[in-house]
Design a protein around this motif. Structure first.
Motif, PDB file in Angstrom:
ATOM      1  N   ASN A  47     -59.390 -27.003 127.308  1.00 47.94           N
ATOM      2  CA  ASN A  47     -59.411 -28.017 126.185  1.00 47.94           C
ATOM      3  C   ASN A  47     -58.777 -29.493 126.561  1.00 47.94           C
ATOM      4  N   LEU A  48     -59.441 -30.572 126.968  1.00 47.47           N
ATOM      5  CA  LEU A  48     -58.869 -31.736 127.531  1.00 47.47           C
ATOM      6  C   LEU A  48     -59.513 -32.786 126.632  1.00 47.47           C
ATOM      7  N   ILE A  49     -58.362 -33.582 126.142  1.00 53.61           N
ATOM      8  CA  ILE A  49     -58.682 -34.736 125.541  1.00 53.61           C
ATOM      9  C   ILE A  49     -58.278 -36.157 126.334  1.00 53.61           C
ATOM     10  N   ILE A  50     -59.373 -37.022 126.678  1.00 56.68           N
ATOM     11  CA  ILE A  50     -59.098 -37.779 127.717  1.00 56.68           C
ATOM     12  C   ILE A  50     -59.174 -39.345 126.855  1.00 56.68           C
ATOM     13  N   ASN A  51     -59.076 -40.258 127.556  1.00 52.16           N
ATOM     14  CA  ASN A  51     -58.900 -41.705 127.073  1.00 52.16           C
ATOM     15  C   ASN A  51     -57.825 -41.976 126.270  1.00 52.16           C
ATOM     16  N   ILE A  52     -57.002 -41.264 126.316  1.00 58.71           N
ATOM     17  CA  ILE A  52     -55.563 -41.648 125.483  1.00 58.71           C
ATOM     18  C   ILE A  52     -54.841 -42.764 125.893  1.00 58.71           C
ATOM     19  N   PRO A  53     -54.635 -43.991 125.263  1.00 59.52           N
ATOM     20  CA  PRO A  53     -54.111 -45.003 125.744  1.00 59.52           C
ATOM     21  C   PRO A  53     -52.609 -44.844 126.234  1.00 59.52           C
ATOM     22  N   PHE A  54     -52.001 -45.546 127.136  1.00 56.60           N
ATOM     23  CA  PHE A  54     -50.805 -45.395 127.409  1.00 56.60           C
ATOM     24  C   PHE A  54     -49.827 -45.482 126.302  1.00 56.60           C
ATOM     25  N   VAL A  55     -48.598 -44.809 126.303  1.00 54.58           N
ATOM     26  CA  VAL A  55     -47.751 -44.844 125.043  1.00 54.58           C
ATOM     27  C   VAL A  55     -47.309 -46.224 124.666  1.00 54.58           C
ATOM     28  N   ASN A  56     -47.193 -47.216 125.806  1.00 53.76           N
ATOM     29  CA  ASN A  56     -46.739 -48.550 125.349  1.00 53.76           C
ATOM     30  C   ASN A  56     -47.732 -49.651 124.853  1.00 53.76           C
ATOM     31  N   SER A  57     -49.135 -48.956 124.966  1.00 56.75           N
ATOM     32  CA  SER A  57     -50.245 -49.788 124.270  1.00 56.75           C
ATOM     33  C   SER A  57     -50.075 -50.079 122.880  1.00 56.75           C
ATOM     34  N   PRO A  58     -50.533 -51.364 122.182  1.00 53.37           N
ATOM     35  CA  PRO A  58     -50.594 -51.740 121.129  1.00 53.37           C
ATOM     36  C   PRO A  58     -51.300 -50.719 120.242  1.00 53.37           C
ATOM     37  N   ASN A  59     -52.373 -49.932 120.617  1.00 52.58           N
ATOM     38  CA  ASN A  59     -53.169 -49.244 119.897  1.00 52.58           C
ATOM     39  C   ASN A  59     -52.828 -47.612 119.826  1.00 52.58           C
ATOM     40  N   PHE A  60     -51.673 -47.329 120.679  1.00 52.06           N
ATOM     41  CA  PHE A  60     -51.374 -46.032 120.861  1.00 52.06           C
ATOM     42  C   PHE A  60     -51.199 -45.052 119.680  1.00 52.06           C
ATOM     43  N   LEU A  61     -50.338 -45.523 118.900  1.00 45.10           N
ATOM     44  CA  LEU A  61     -49.952 -44.720 117.600  1.00 45.10           C
ATOM     45  C   LEU A  61     -51.350 -44.405 116.750  1.00 45.10           C
ATOM     46  N   GLU A  62     -52.121 -45.479 116.684  1.00 49.60           N
ATOM     47  CA  GLU A  62     -53.193 -45.244 115.873  1.00 49.60           C
ATOM     48  C   GLU A  62     -54.160 -44.179 116.350  1.00 49.60           C
ATOM     49  N   ASP A  92     -41.249 -40.545 113.222  1.00 48.63           N
ATOM     50  CA  ASP A  92     -41.414 -40.492 112.036  1.00 48.63           C
ATOM     51  C   ASP A  92     -42.838 -41.264 111.712  1.00 48.63           C
ATOM     52  N   LYS A  93     -43.658 -41.707 112.591  1.00 51.55           N
ATOM     53  CA  LYS A  93     -44.929 -42.473 112.546  1.00 51.55           C
ATOM     54  C   LYS A  93     -46.159 -41.308 113.128  1.00 51.55           C
ATOM     55  N   ILE A  94     -45.834 -40.284 113.804  1.00 49.33           N
ATOM     56  CA  ILE A  94     -46.569 -39.525 114.191  1.00 49.33           C
ATOM     57  C   ILE A  94     -46.689 -38.276 113.521  1.00 49.33           C
ATOM     58  N   ASN A  95     -48.117 -37.757 113.237  1.00 50.47           N
ATOM     59  CA  ASN A  95     -48.168 -36.583 112.273  1.00 50.47           C
ATOM     60  C   ASN A  95     -48.419 -35.236 112.807  1.00 50.47           C
ATOM     61  N   ALA A  96     -47.090 -35.124 113.616  1.00 49.37           N
ATOM     62  CA  ALA A  96     -47.220 -33.762 114.278  1.00 49.37           C
ATOM     63  C   ALA A  96     -45.829 -33.652 114.944  1.00 49.37           C
ATOM     64  N   LYS A  97     -45.219 -32.465 115.007  1.00 50.82           N
ATOM     65  CA  LYS A  97     -43.861 -32.170 115.521  1.00 50.82           C
ATOM     66  C   LYS A  97     -43.900 -32.652 117.066  1.00 50.82           C
ATOM     67  N   ILE A  98     -42.826 -33.102 117.387  1.00 54.83           N
ATOM     68  CA  ILE A  98     -42.583 -33.262 118.973  1.00 54.83           C
ATOM     69  C   ILE A  98     -41.563 -32.337 119.475  1.00 54.83           C
ATOM     70  N   ALA A  99     -41.970 -31.524 120.298  1.00 56.25           N
ATOM     71  CA  ALA A  99     -41.040 -30.767 121.195  1.00 56.25           C
ATOM     72  C   ALA A  99     -40.086 -31.450 122.129  1.00 56.25           C
ATOM     73  N   GLY A 100     -38.802 -30.982 121.999  1.00 61.92           N
ATOM     74  CA  GLY A 100     -37.872 -31.685 122.715  1.00 61.92           C
ATOM     75  C   GLY A 100     -36.734 -32.342 122.003  1.00 61.92           C
ATOM     76  N   SER A 101     -36.144 -33.123 122.699  1.00 66.83           N
ATOM     77  CA  SER A 101     -34.814 -34.032 122.152  1.00 66.83           C
ATOM     78  C   SER A 101     -35.025 -35.146 121.308  1.00 66.83           C
ATOM     79  N   CYS A 102     -34.062 -35.421 120.633  1.00 67.56           N
ATOM     80  CA  CYS A 102     -34.059 -36.571 119.826  1.00 67.56           C
ATOM     81  C   CYS A 102     -34.087 -38.006 120.588  1.00 67.56           C
TER      82      CYS A 102
END
Length: 106
Positions: A47-62, A92-102
């Protein structure tokens, strides 16, 4: 028992590939890989999801939250330092849990 949908992101990193090897046969998880282009991980991830923008892209979170919704992702496993930092900063803007450190630790 419900399987938890886990997104390994980015799936193309060495940590992402190793994480997939650890989780792919676990009966408690349905594992997804997430990548910008999928070149490295396309032959491994079922199961692979591609075309995810880079995390510093303006539209990433959406875009990222749309993926979370569409694939019913429960947990995100960040697999490189920049991704871990950006995801924890925006937890707080992401609709899933993030595994890892704060954010402060990252």
């Amino acid at each position: 028992m419900k399987k938890h949908n886990v997104l390994i992101f980015p799936s193309c990193s060495e940590v992402g590939l190793a994480s997939y090897e650890c989780l792919k046969n676990n009966k408690h998880f349905l594992v997804f890989g997430g990548s910008f282009d999928g070149k490295i991980s396309k032959n491994l991830f079922e199961n692979l999801i591609i075309n995810i923008p880079f995390v510093n892209s303006p539209n990433f979170l959406e875009y990222f939250n749309k993926i979370i919704h569409d694939y019913k992702i429960d947990v995100i496993l960040p697999c490189n330092d920049l991704v871990a930092l950006e995801l924890s900063k925006n937890q707080d803007k992401i609709n899933a849990k993030i595994a890892g450190s704060c954010y402060q630790t990252n």
